[in-house]
Design an enzyme around this catalytic site. Structure first.
Site, short mmCIF file in Angstrom:
data_model
loop_
_atom_site.label_atom_id
_atom_site.label_comp_id
_atom_site.label_asym_id
_atom_site.label_seq_id
_atom_site.Cartn_x
_atom_site.Cartn_y
_atom_site.Cartn_z
N ASP A 100 0.81 -1.21 0.00
CA ASP A 100 0.00 0.00 0.00
C ASP A 100 0.84 1.26 0.00
O ASP A 100 0.64 2.18 -0.77
CB ASP A 100 -0.98 0.00 1.19
CG ASP A 100 -0.33 -0.37 2.52
OD1 ASP A 100 0.91 -0.41 2.61
OD2 ASP A 100 -1.08 -0.61 3.50
N ILE A 101 1.86 1.29 0.88
CA ILE A 101 2.63 2.52 1.02
C ILE A 101 4.07 2.20 1.40
O ILE A 101 4.32 1.27 2.17
CB ILE A 101 1.97 3.45 2.07
CG1 ILE A 101 2.67 4.81 2.16
CG2 ILE A 101 1.85 2.83 3.43
CD1 ILE A 101 1.86 5.87 2.90
N GLY A 156 10.82 2.60 4.12
CA GLY A 156 11.35 1.61 3.18
C GLY A 156 11.83 0.34 3.88
O GLY A 156 12.20 -0.63 3.23
N ASP A 161 7.28 3.97 3.14
CA ASP A 161 7.53 5.12 4.02
C ASP A 161 9.04 5.16 4.29
O ASP A 161 9.80 5.66 3.46
CB ASP A 161 6.68 4.89 5.27
CG ASP A 161 6.71 6.02 6.26
OD1 ASP A 161 7.21 7.10 5.92
OD2 ASP A 161 6.22 5.85 7.39
N ASP A 164 -5.00 1.95 7.43
CA ASP A 164 -5.72 2.11 8.69
C ASP A 164 -4.98 3.04 9.64
O ASP A 164 -3.81 3.37 9.46
CB ASP A 164 -5.91 0.76 9.37
CG ASP A 164 -4.62 0.26 9.99
OD1 ASP A 164 -3.57 0.28 9.30
OD2 ASP A 164 -4.62 -0.14 11.17
P1 5GP Z 1 7.96 1.49 6.17
O1 5GP Z 1 8.60 0.24 6.65
O2 5GP Z 1 8.21 1.80 4.72
O3 5GP Z 1 8.34 2.65 7.06
O4 5GP Z 1 6.44 1.36 6.43
C1 5GP Z 1 5.54 0.77 5.59
C2 5GP Z 1 4.26 0.49 6.36
O5 5GP Z 1 3.98 1.58 7.26
C3 5GP Z 1 3.06 0.42 5.46
O6 5GP Z 1 2.81 -0.89 5.03
C4 5GP Z 1 1.96 0.95 6.34
O7 5GP Z 1 1.40 -0.11 7.07
C5 5GP Z 1 2.63 1.87 7.34
N1 5GP Z 1 2.44 3.30 7.01
C6 5GP Z 1 3.39 4.20 6.67
N2 5GP Z 1 2.86 5.40 6.45
C7 5GP Z 1 1.54 5.27 6.65
C8 5GP Z 1 0.43 6.19 6.57
O8 5GP Z 1 0.52 7.38 6.24
N3 5GP Z 1 -0.79 5.66 6.85
C9 5GP Z 1 -0.97 4.36 7.21
N4 5GP Z 1 -2.21 3.98 7.47
N5 5GP Z 1 0.05 3.48 7.31
C10 5GP Z 1 1.29 3.94 7.03
#
Ligand code: 5GP
Length: 178
Positions: A102-103, A107, A105, A161
């Protein structure tokens, strides 16, 4: 701390248009005869994945599998630790894999996951994300398909969420902390 919904950042129409474009791009790059295994990361990406694969051509060999990994818990900051709760049903060895998230962030979640999946020797591994919070990257991740680049603000809806809430929203909205 309590949260309430803020303004719409991406409307359902905007999301739907972009999802169609992404599906066409993936189908075009991949070739219809060469199958792909689309690996969705539960729970958030399930919403995006189901829309994405339904926009792919009927004669394309598309398989769907899911993994469940933990990253965020109930807070809005990342621990950077990935734990597998639910693994893939089928082997990806020798397969062309498309990881759908989904996203991205920091990484960290995706980079750990890519490392893990590459260890299972797929023929190829590509990454598709709906949202990219590029300003927050802590580790480099090679994203092959990205829906939208968004600013560093917490968003919900369309699978995303906040403490388990608001996944069911059709639009993607900001969250306001109070
Ligand atoms: P990363 O490991 O890249 O920091 O985080 C990825 C995960 O963080 C995503 O799969 C998601 O679950 C959560 N996440 C990061 N930013 C957001 C956001 O703005 N909203 C939501 N709901 N989840 C986020």
């Amino acid at each position: 701390m309590s949260y309430r919904l803020g303004e719409v950042i991406l409307s359902r129409e905007t999301i739907s248009r972009r999802v169609k474009e992404m599906a066409a791009e993936i189908a075009n790059d991949n070739g219809r005869d060469k199958g792909i295994v689309v690996v969705g990361i539960l729970t958030g990406a399930a919403f995006f994945l189901t829309d994405l694969v339904r926009e792919m051509p009927e004669d394309m060999d598309v398989r769907v599998d899911f993994m469940s990994v933990a990253s965020y818990g109930d807070n809005t900051t990342s621990s950077g630790v990935v734990r597998i709760f639910h693994d893939l049903k089928s082997s990806i060895e020798g397969k062309n894999v498309l990881v759908v998230e989904d996203i991205v962030d920091s990484g960290l979640t995706l980079s750990h996951l890519i490392e893990l999946l590459n260890g299972r020797h797929p023929a190829s591994l590509k990454v598709c994300v709906l949202l990219d919070k590029y300003e927050r990257r802590k580790t480099e991740v090679n994203v092959d398909y990205c829906g939208f680049r968004i600013p560093d603000k917490f968003v919900v809806g369309y699978g995303l969420d906040c403490a388990g809430m608001w996944r069911h929203l059709k639009d993607i909205k900001y969250v306001i902390e109070e």
